[in-house]
Design a protein around this motif. Structure first.
Motif, PDB file in Angstrom:
ATOM      1  N   ASP A   9       0.756  -1.268   0.000  1.00  0.00           N
ATOM      2  CA  ASP A   9       0.000   0.000   0.000  1.00  0.00           C
ATOM      3  C   ASP A   9       0.777   1.304   0.000  1.00  0.00           C
ATOM      4  OD1 ASP A   9      -3.076  -0.716   0.450  1.00  0.00           O
ATOM      5  OD2 ASP A   9      -1.813  -2.121   1.535  1.00  0.00           O
ATOM      6  N   ASP A  35      -1.157  -2.641  -4.269  1.00  0.00           N
ATOM      7  CA  ASP A  35      -1.215  -1.179  -4.240  1.00  0.00           C
ATOM      8  C   ASP A  35       0.142  -0.511  -4.103  1.00  0.00           C
ATOM      9  OD1 ASP A  35      -3.873  -1.053  -4.735  1.00  0.00           O
ATOM     10  OD2 ASP A  35      -4.483  -0.346  -2.750  1.00  0.00           O
ATOM     11  N   ASN A  58      -6.118  -2.616  -5.915  1.00  0.00           N
ATOM     12  CA  ASN A  58      -7.049  -1.819  -6.719  1.00  0.00           C
ATOM     13  C   ASN A  58      -6.412  -0.552  -7.278  1.00  0.00           C
ATOM     14  OD1 ASN A  58      -7.271  -1.564  -3.737  1.00  0.00           O
ATOM     15  ND2 ASN A  58      -8.339   0.325  -4.290  1.00  0.00           N
ATOM     16  N   HIS A  59      -5.206  -0.206  -6.821  1.00  0.00           N
ATOM     17  CA  HIS A  59      -4.505   0.938  -7.397  1.00  0.00           C
ATOM     18  C   HIS A  59      -3.433   0.501  -8.383  1.00  0.00           C
ATOM     19  CE1 HIS A  59      -6.699   3.720  -4.970  1.00  0.00           C
ATOM     20  NE2 HIS A  59      -6.338   3.106  -3.852  1.00  0.00           N
ATOM     21  N   HIS A 140      -4.714  -8.922  -1.299  1.00  0.00           N
ATOM     22  CA  HIS A 140      -4.730  -7.467  -1.100  1.00  0.00           C
ATOM     23  C   HIS A 140      -5.797  -7.112  -0.064  1.00  0.00           C
ATOM     24  CE1 HIS A 140      -4.241  -3.286  -1.544  1.00  0.00           C
ATOM     25  NE2 HIS A 140      -5.458  -3.093  -2.017  1.00  0.00           N
ATOM     26  N   HIS A 176      -4.437  -3.148   1.976  1.00  0.00           N
ATOM     27  CA  HIS A 176      -5.663  -2.435   1.603  1.00  0.00           C
ATOM     28  C   HIS A 176      -6.262  -1.576   2.719  1.00  0.00           C
ATOM     29  CE1 HIS A 176      -9.022  -1.351  -0.842  1.00  0.00           C
ATOM     30  NE2 HIS A 176      -9.894  -1.903  -0.029  1.00  0.00           N
TER      31      HIS A 176
END
Ligand SMILES: [Zn+2]
Length: 211
Positions: A9, A35, A58-59, A140, A176
Motif C-alpha cells: 500500500d 497497491d 485496486n490501485h 490485497h 488495503h
C-alpha cells in the motif's frame, strides 16, 4: 525458517536506506500485498536479489505481461495461482471489493466467490502435488469482518473467509485497509489454523517450514 519481507500500500522511503545498508540481507523472499508501484518492488528485488511474489491491488493497473508498468519485472504475479518456494506452499488472491464501476482489480462479493472457487480447484491439485496444506495466502483485501471497515471501499471480501475455511492457510497476509488503523494490536488476528496479518506498510516475518 524462512524470513520474509512483506510490503503493501505505501512506499516507505526509509526502506531504500535500510535495504542498501544491508538491513534485510537475511531476507529469503519478498511478498507484495498490493497497491505498491511495481518500480518499488523491482528496486527491492534488485537490491536483495531474492524471489518476489505479489498480488495486484485496486490501485495497480490490469496485469499485462507485455506492458512494463503493469507487472513487477523479476517477480511473479500470484493472483489466483499457487507456487512452492523454499519449503513454503503459496497462493495469491489480488484485488478488493468493487466500489467503483470502472475500477480495476475490484470485484463484487459474488465475483470474488467465483474467483475463490477457481483458486480452490487449483489449491486441491497443488495440495496433492506439494503434499502439504497451504502455508501462505497472499491477498490485497482483508477477509470480511477481520481488519476491514464499514465503508464500502474497505469492506473485506467474504470469499477470503471461504478460502480460510477451505484451505486453512497458516498465514493470510493482506493490505488495503490502513487509513483508519493505527493500532498495531489490531493488525494480527488468529482464526483456527490461520494467522491473519495486516502488512501495511511492511513487516518482516519469520515462518518455519511447518513440518
Ligand atoms: Zn487497496
Amino acid at each position: 525458517m524462512t524470513k520474509i519481507l512483506a510490503l503493501s500500500d505505501q512506499v516507505v522511503d526509509r526502506i531504500y536506506t535500510l535495504a542498501t545498508d544491508g538491513h534485510f540481507r537475511d531476507v529469503d523472499l519478498i511478498f507484495g500485498c498490493g497497491d505498491l508501484p511495481y518500480t518499488y518492488l523491482e528496486y527491492l528485488v534488485s537490491i536483495l536479489n531474492v524471489p518476489l511474489y505479489y498480488v495486484p491491488g485496486n490501485h495497480n493497473p490490469v496485469y499485462n505481461p507485455y506492458r512494463s508498468l503493469s507487472h513487477a519485472e523479476g517477480g511473479l504475479n500470484l493472483d489466483l495461482k499457487t507456487a512452492f518456494i523454499q519449503g513454503l506452499y503459496l497462493a495469491g488472491f489480488g484485488g478488493c471489493i468493487r466500489y467503483r464501476p470502472d475500477g480495476v482489480n475490484q470485484y463484487t462479493q459474488r465475483q470474488a466467490f467465483f474467483r475463490a472457487y477457481n483458486l480452490i480447484i487449483r489449491l486441491l491439485s497443488s495440495q496433492i502435488r506439494y503434499g502439504r496444506k497451504l502455508d501462505v495466502l497472499i491477498t490485497h483485501s482483508p477477509p470480511f469482518g477481520i481488519h476491514d471497515e464499514e465503508s464500502l471501499a474497505h469492506q473485506g471480501l467474504r470469499a477470503l473467509n471461504l478460502l480460510i475455511r477451505k484451505a486453512q492457510p497458516r498465514y493470510l497476509l493482506h493490505g488495503h485497509t490502513h487509513f483508519y488503523r493505527n493500532n498495531l494490536e489490531d493488525a494480527v488476528t488468529q482464526t483456527g489454523r490461520t494467522t491473519i496479518m495486516n502488512i501495511f506498510p511492511y513487516k518482516v516475518i519469520e515462518i518455519n517450514d511447518g513440518n
